[in-house]
Design a protein around this motif. Sequence first.
Motif, PDB file in Angstrom:
ATOM      1  N   SER A 147     -30.751  20.538 -17.550  1.00 13.83           N
ATOM      2  CA  SER A 147     -29.647  19.821 -16.922  1.00 13.83           C
ATOM      3  C   SER A 147     -29.979  19.535 -15.463  1.00 13.83           C
ATOM      4  N   VAL A 148     -29.216  18.617 -14.841  1.00 12.68           N
ATOM      5  CA  VAL A 148     -29.461  18.250 -13.454  1.00 12.68           C
ATOM      6  C   VAL A 148     -28.167  18.318 -12.654  1.00 12.68           C
ATOM      7  N   VAL A 149     -28.323  18.382 -11.339  1.00 11.83           N
ATOM      8  CA  VAL A 149     -27.198  18.301 -10.408  1.00 11.83           C
ATOM      9  C   VAL A 149     -27.409  17.062  -9.553  1.00 11.83           C
ATOM     10  N   MET A 150     -26.385  16.207  -9.474  1.00 13.68           N
ATOM     11  CA  MET A 150     -26.467  15.008  -8.648  1.00 13.68           C
ATOM     12  C   MET A 150     -25.302  15.002  -7.670  1.00 13.68           C
ATOM     13  N   VAL A 151     -25.615  14.852  -6.383  1.00 16.59           N
ATOM     14  CA  VAL A 151     -24.568  14.824  -5.371  1.00 16.59           C
ATOM     15  C   VAL A 151     -24.741  13.613  -4.469  1.00 16.59           C
ATOM     16  N   PHE A 152     -23.607  13.129  -3.943  1.00 17.29           N
ATOM     17  CA  PHE A 152     -23.577  11.964  -3.074  1.00 17.29           C
ATOM     18  C   PHE A 152     -23.104  12.407  -1.699  1.00 17.29           C
ATOM     19  N   SER A 153     -23.931  12.166  -0.687  1.00 20.61           N
ATOM     20  CA  SER A 153     -23.642  12.660   0.659  1.00 20.61           C
ATOM     21  C   SER A 153     -23.523  11.513   1.653  1.00 20.61           C
ATOM     22  N   LEU A 154     -22.530  11.613   2.542  1.00 19.46           N
ATOM     23  CA  LEU A 154     -22.354  10.640   3.618  1.00 19.46           C
ATOM     24  C   LEU A 154     -23.004  11.110   4.907  1.00 19.46           C
ATOM     25  N   ALA A 155     -23.644  12.257   4.871  1.00 18.78           N
ATOM     26  CA  ALA A 155     -24.262  12.796   6.083  1.00 18.78           C
ATOM     27  C   ALA A 155     -25.364  11.882   6.580  1.00 18.78           C
ATOM     28  N   ASP A 156     -25.627  11.927   7.887  1.00 18.60           N
ATOM     29  CA  ASP A 156     -26.723  11.170   8.466  1.00 18.60           C
ATOM     30  C   ASP A 156     -28.027  11.578   7.792  1.00 18.60           C
ATOM     31  N   ARG A 157     -28.926  10.611   7.611  1.00 16.77           N
ATOM     32  CA  ARG A 157     -30.181  10.876   6.913  1.00 16.77           C
ATOM     33  C   ARG A 157     -30.947  12.039   7.540  1.00 16.77           C
ATOM     34  N   ALA A 158     -30.976  12.081   8.875  1.00 17.68           N
ATOM     35  CA  ALA A 158     -31.705  13.156   9.544  1.00 17.68           C
ATOM     36  C   ALA A 158     -31.109  14.512   9.189  1.00 17.68           C
ATOM     37  N   GLU A 159     -29.779  14.572   9.063  1.00 19.78           N
ATOM     38  CA  GLU A 159     -29.121  15.830   8.710  1.00 19.78           C
ATOM     39  C   GLU A 159     -29.480  16.259   7.290  1.00 19.78           C
ATOM     40  N   ALA A 170     -37.213  21.964  -3.425  1.00 22.86           N
ATOM     41  CA  ALA A 170     -38.601  21.544  -3.615  1.00 22.86           C
ATOM     42  C   ALA A 170     -39.500  22.748  -3.856  1.00 22.86           C
ATOM     43  N   ASP A 171     -39.289  23.816  -3.089  1.00 24.07           N
ATOM     44  CA  ASP A 171     -40.099  25.022  -3.238  1.00 24.07           C
ATOM     45  C   ASP A 171     -39.964  25.624  -4.629  1.00 24.07           C
ATOM     46  N   HIS A 172     -38.742  25.505  -5.206  1.00 21.70           N
ATOM     47  CA  HIS A 172     -38.469  26.119  -6.506  1.00 21.70           C
ATOM     48  C   HIS A 172     -38.370  25.094  -7.639  1.00 21.70           C
ATOM     49  N   GLN A 173     -38.714  23.836  -7.330  1.00 19.33           N
ATOM     50  CA  GLN A 173     -38.690  22.769  -8.339  1.00 19.33           C
ATOM     51  C   GLN A 173     -37.349  22.689  -9.064  1.00 19.33           C
ATOM     52  N   LEU A 174     -36.265  22.724  -8.278  1.00 15.05           N
ATOM     53  CA  LEU A 174     -34.928  22.697  -8.859  1.00 15.05           C
ATOM     54  C   LEU A 174     -34.540  21.277  -9.289  1.00 15.05           C
ATOM     55  N   PRO A 175     -33.731  21.161 -10.344  1.00 11.76           N
ATOM     56  CA  PRO A 175     -33.300  19.857 -10.856  1.00 11.76           C
ATOM     57  C   PRO A 175     -32.160  19.271 -10.029  1.00 11.76           C
ATOM     58  N   LEU A 176     -32.451  18.894  -8.806  1.00 12.62           N
ATOM     59  CA  LEU A 176     -31.440  18.407  -7.859  1.00 12.62           C
ATOM     60  C   LEU A 176     -31.762  16.978  -7.437  1.00 12.62           C
ATOM     61  N   ILE A 177     -30.752  16.121  -7.466  1.00 19.51           N
ATOM     62  CA  ILE A 177     -30.890  14.735  -6.997  1.00 19.51           C
ATOM     63  C   ILE A 177     -29.812  14.502  -5.946  1.00 19.51           C
ATOM     64  N   VAL A 178     -30.227  14.169  -4.748  1.00 19.61           N
ATOM     65  CA  VAL A 178     -29.301  13.888  -3.654  1.00 19.61           C
ATOM     66  C   VAL A 178     -29.331  12.395  -3.373  1.00 19.61           C
ATOM     67  N   VAL A 179     -28.161  11.768  -3.425  1.00 21.88           N
ATOM     68  CA  VAL A 179     -28.040  10.348  -3.091  1.00 21.88           C
ATOM     69  C   VAL A 179     -27.380  10.263  -1.718  1.00 21.88           C
ATOM     70  N   SER A 180     -28.149   9.832  -0.744  1.00 22.14           N
ATOM     71  CA  SER A 180     -27.648   9.694   0.623  1.00 22.14           C
ATOM     72  C   SER A 180     -27.081   8.292   0.790  1.00 22.14           C
ATOM     73  N   VAL A 181     -25.773   8.200   1.043  1.00 24.45           N
ATOM     74  CA  VAL A 181     -25.093   6.913   1.158  1.00 24.45           C
ATOM     75  C   VAL A 181     -25.027   6.521   2.626  1.00 24.45           C
ATOM     76  N   SER A 182     -25.693   5.433   2.994  1.00 27.37           N
ATOM     77  CA  SER A 182     -25.714   5.031   4.390  1.00 27.37           C
ATOM     78  C   SER A 182     -25.619   3.531   4.523  1.00 27.37           C
ATOM     79  N   ALA A 183     -25.253   3.068   5.737  1.00 33.64           N
ATOM     80  CA  ALA A 183     -25.177   1.642   6.025  1.00 33.64           C
ATOM     81  C   ALA A 183     -26.495   1.176   6.598  1.00 33.64           C
ATOM     82  N   ALA A 184     -26.864  -0.052   6.325  1.00 30.74           N
ATOM     83  CA  ALA A 184     -28.150  -0.575   6.765  1.00 30.74           C
ATOM     84  C   ALA A 184     -28.290  -0.537   8.277  1.00 30.74           C
ATOM     85  N   ALA A 185     -27.205  -0.883   8.996  1.00 31.94           N
ATOM     86  CA  ALA A 185     -27.276  -0.914  10.463  1.00 31.94           C
ATOM     87  C   ALA A 185     -27.550   0.472  11.015  1.00 31.94           C
ATOM     88  N   ARG A 186     -26.870   1.479  10.459  1.00 37.85           N
ATOM     89  CA  ARG A 186     -27.076   2.836  10.944  1.00 37.85           C
ATOM     90  C   ARG A 186     -28.467   3.316  10.581  1.00 37.85           C
TER      91      ARG A 186
END
Length: 295
Positions: A147-159, A170-186
């Motif tokens: 199974s996988v975990v998918m989350v959608f974050s509004l945080a700044d990309r750097a954060e 990454a270290d533990h090869q976990l089934p995690l997908i993070v979708v970072s939602v951002s505006a093109a200008a930002r």
Amino acid sequence: MATKSKSGTVTTTPPSKGASLISDAKLRQLHAMMLRCRMLEGSARRWRVRHEDGRRVPLPKAFWLRGREATLVGSAIDLRRDDWIGTSQPSLLPALIRGVPLVEIFSGEISDQLSHRIIPAAVPKSRALLDAAAGIALGMQAGNRGSVVMVFSLADRAEVLAHRALSYAADHQLPLIVVSVSAAARDKRGPQRSRDAAYPIIPVDGDDVIAMYRVAFESIHKARHSGGPTLIEAISSRTSGRTKPNAIRPEDPIVKLEGFMAAKNLFSAKLTQQITAKFDQEIALSMNTDEARAR
């Protein structure tokens, strides 16, 4: 076909005659779900749900998702029942995508989100959301469920890049997908993407549901087979969650998909009318059922 712009962002181009990117059935499914999501989010401004003490309280209003249906639907439409989903702000849309009945959504019974594998709004902040997601992914990996975990974050990309959850995943090869939602200008003002990240970082046109679907499909497949986490950067032309009345409106992701479908002779205005009319009836029926139960 899926292509990359000069900035490296994944997009799609209109299909050549006879070409097929994804199945016609999947295109129709994406289109219908995007329409339903927008209608449900719009309904949240009017409807109220029953609270535990009998009061009627407003439904959650997640304006940051309105107009960004391509990002959410394209990424999450193929999630399975045993997968998890979460957003950094409260929203009804994950429940809709997961097939939760409308009467349950409108009644407020969706408060038991864990039973639907929705990370609850009790952890709305992006940092807390990523921590919770990594913890759930670790538990699922231990159970060897695929199974996988998918989350959608509004945080700044750097954060997001600096957060320990992705590095840990990454270290533990976990089934995690993070979708970072951002505006093109930002995004253009932000720092360059990390070149030494131990996980893939894929910028995608967040207004292009087909591009989002393709990248998410591959990321989910990789995560299910012990390939570790992926960070998907959904870059939208929207500059904020609320578009000012006098602002230049970006290209609508639903209209964009309809144009793609029209090129394949899969779209008609009648189709949209049928989908919206049917969902309007479902909303009305669900609300009437909830009202009857409340008496």
